[in-house]
Write a protein that holds these residues in place. Structure first.
Motif, short mmCIF file in Angstrom:
data_model
loop_
_atom_site.label_atom_id
_atom_site.label_comp_id
_atom_site.label_asym_id
_atom_site.label_seq_id
_atom_site.Cartn_x
_atom_site.Cartn_y
_atom_site.Cartn_z
N GLN A 82 -45.73 10.13 -93.72
CA GLN A 82 -44.25 9.93 -93.47
C GLN A 82 -44.22 9.11 -92.24
OE1 GLN A 82 -42.35 13.89 -92.05
NE2 GLN A 82 -40.42 12.79 -91.85
N ALA B 276 -40.79 7.63 -91.25
CA ALA B 276 -39.46 7.82 -90.73
C ALA B 276 -38.98 9.10 -91.20
CB ALA B 276 -38.59 6.70 -91.37
N GLU B 277 -37.98 9.41 -90.67
CA GLU B 277 -37.45 10.72 -90.93
C GLU B 277 -36.98 11.05 -92.31
OE1 GLU B 277 -33.24 13.20 -89.88
OE2 GLU B 277 -34.20 12.02 -88.34
N ASP B 278 -36.74 9.83 -93.00
CA ASP B 278 -36.14 10.10 -94.37
C ASP B 278 -37.31 9.17 -95.29
OD1 ASP B 278 -35.56 7.58 -93.69
OD2 ASP B 278 -33.55 7.48 -94.55
N THR C 208 -37.93 7.48 -100.59
CA THR C 208 -36.73 7.65 -99.49
C THR C 208 -35.85 8.79 -100.11
OG1 THR C 208 -36.16 5.13 -99.41
CG2 THR C 208 -34.42 6.62 -98.61
N ARG D 263 -32.70 11.78 -99.27
CA ARG D 263 -31.38 11.93 -98.73
C ARG D 263 -30.93 13.37 -99.24
NH1 ARG D 263 -27.94 7.86 -100.78
NH2 ARG D 263 -29.62 6.39 -99.60
#
Length: 69
Positions: A16, A18-20, A44, A46
Motif C-alpha cells: 500500500q 497511499a490511502e487508495d 486504485t 474508490r
C-alpha cells in the motif's frame, strides 16, 4: 494458488503506497514449471472497489506513477 489455465502464483506482493493505491506484483510458474515475472500493477480503489489498474515496466516506475496520480 493455481489458476484454471495451469499457472501457479509463487510469490504475490502487495504494497500500500497511499490511502487508495496498492502496488501488486507476482511471480508465476507455468505448466512447464518455468518461472515468469509479471510487471508491477498500480491498483486504485474508490468506494471499496477497484477503479483503475495501470501496468508499469518496473517497481520504481509503479511507485512514481502511484505517487503522482
Amino acid at each position: 494458488m493455481k489458476t484454471s489455465g495451469g499457472w501457479e502464483i509463487e510469490n504475490l506482493s502487495l504494497t500500500q503506497v497511499a490511502e487508495d493505491k496498492v502496488i501488486g506484483s507476482a511471480h508465476w510458474a507455468g505448466v512447464d514449471g518455468m518461472p515468469t515475472d509479471s510487471n508491477p500493477v498500480v491498483i486504485t480503489f474508490r468506494d471499496g472497489k477497484i477503479r483503475d489498474m495501470q501496468e508499469c515496466a518496473s517497481q520504481v516506475e509503479a511507485e512514481r506513477f502511484a505517487r503522482r496520480t
